[in-house]
Design an enzyme around this catalytic site. Structure first.
Site, PDB file in Angstrom:
ATOM      1  NE  ARG A  84     -12.439  -2.975  -1.941  1.00 60.10           N
ATOM      2  CZ  ARG A  84     -11.841  -3.931  -1.237  1.00 60.10           C
ATOM      3  NH1 ARG A  84     -10.588  -3.801  -0.902  1.00 60.10           N
ATOM      4  NH2 ARG A  84     -12.510  -4.994  -0.878  1.00 60.10           N
ATOM      5  CG  ASP A  99      -1.653  -1.253   1.474  1.00 62.77           C
ATOM      6  OD1 ASP A  99      -2.382  -1.651   0.554  1.00 62.77           O
ATOM      7  OD2 ASP A  99      -1.524  -1.867   2.556  1.00 62.77           O
TER       8      ASP A  99
END
Ligand SMILES: *[C@@H]1O[C@H](CO)[C@@H](O)[C@H](O)[C@H]1NC(C)=O
Length: 376
Positions: free
Chosen positions: A252, A170
């Site tokens: 998302r 991430d």
């Protein structure tokens, strides 16, 4: 102006190296490293050390820090739940994700850069600030550690974290923290989430003027649009998103659930092949003054949480009772629309710092001029 006054003004500018401006919205008041003397890391090790020690720091990035290859290569058998086409992301079998959740997906061999898997530890009282357009972190994200508070990430690009691989890493992780400001940040070519607020309380967070660039050669939707944009899954989170450019994603962006109150204001969503919002149980979203251009679905259906989408001026007047002013309309162009006007949750804004809102008509120009690293 007298010469002495000019010198005084220049001296003040020189002394002011570090964070520009101040956070609006929920993280208003965040100070990061405050007035600590700036430090200028020159190696990846030095950057890691400054971010992870327990001193308040203003860390100025004047170059690219490339972590790719610094921790070796991971390999093994992963899976291809979205197909084996050349434009598809594949998944690393992290925590047995493939074997447990995707037992029927084709198996594939994976070779990923280990540095990407886990972000750099960031402790409390840090400002991480890029200089001009020079501050870049490649191949590894930033992970604000459990228990940390008071962190500013400004004018930094975080890029190229195993873009082919889900679970490859991430860009920015926040989980169990408070008072975090992400401003003028660009994220691009990321394996998993561009920004993720984990399941623990992340409390007060402001994400502003940032550029989520979903353009990627590998995507879970196999179409060049990144699926895993912004994931706000908190147990007690207050998130302001203002002035961000959310570009070329397919899902998302953001996903909101758990117990998260999101104020999304004056953001610009452009080119999305799937959905922008996903609002699950416990997601409470006030969306106003945003622009949605060429977005297939502004929100995925069904919405299980609550949404006030500022649908028309009569309805928007109710905001005065909760945020002290009417809400601003959103603008839509060749785009799906948000249309829900839940009001029960608006009381949660009571006593909080609320970002101001401009009319949506000014958003595209303002976001194009301001959003992302190098635009400060
Ligand atoms: C961060 O700074 C504040 C204010 O100076 C201080 O009270 C706090 O102890 C610091 N936190 C850490 C973890 O050093």
């Amino acid at each position: 102006m007298k010469i002495t006054a000019i010198f005084a003004a220049l001296a003040m500018r020189a002394a002011a190296v570090g964070v520009s401006g101040a956070a609006e919205g929920f993280a208003k008041g965040v100070t990061g490293g405050g007035s600590a003397a700036p430090v200028y890391p020159s190696t990846t090790d030095e950057l890691v050390s400054y971010l992870g020690d327990s001193s308040p720091r203003v860390i100025v990035l004047t170059k690219t820090f490339d972590f790719r290859g610094t921790e070796g290569t991971g390999s093994g058998t992963g899976c291809a739940p979205w197909g084996t086409g050349s434009g598809c992301q594949v998944a690393i079998n992290q925590n047995n994700w493939c074997t447990e959740y995707q037992p029927n997906a084709p198996k594939v061999s994976v070779n990923y850069d280990k540095a990407g898997s886990l972000g750099i530890t960031v402790k409390s009282n840090k400002s991480i600030v890029g200089s001009g357009n020079a501050g870049v972190i490649k191949g590894k994200g930033l992970r604000i550690v459990s228990g940390a508070n008071n962190v500013i990430i400004q004018n930094v690009a975080i890029t190229d974290i195993n873009p082919k691989y889900v679970w490859g890493g991430d860009a920015i992780t926040v989980n169990d923290a408070d008072m975090v400001w992400i401003d003028h940040v660009t994220t691009a070519r990321i394996g998993r989430q561009h920004i993720v607020l984990g399941t623990k309380a992340s409390k007060r967070v402001t994400i502003s003027n940032s550029f989520i660039d979903g353009t990627s050669d590998y995507s879970a939707t196999c179409d060049g649009y990144h699926y895993w944009g912004i994931y706000l899954f908190g147990s007690s989170d207050l998130v302001t998103m203002k002035g961000n450019y959310i570009y070329h994603t397919s899902g998302r962006a953001p996903k909101v659930q758990g117990n998260t109150l999101l104020h999304a204001v004056n953001n610009y969503w452009y080119q999305n092949s799937g959905h922008a919002f996903e609002i699950g149980q416990g997601g409470y979203v006030l969306a106003e003054g945003n622009v949605f251009q060429n977005i297939v679905a502004a929100a995925e259906s069904p919405i299980s949480g609550q949404l006030f989408s500022s649908p028309d001026t009569n309805t928007n007047a109710v905001c005065s009772n909760y945020i002290g002013r009417a809400c601003q309309l959103n603008g839509y162009g060749s785009s799906g629309a948000l249309s829900q006007a839940d009001t029960a949750f608006l009381t949660n804004f009571g006593g909080k710092n609320i970002a101001s809102a401009s009319a949506y008509t000014s958003v595209v120009a303002s976001v194009n001029a301001n959003a992302g690293q190098g635009k400060l």
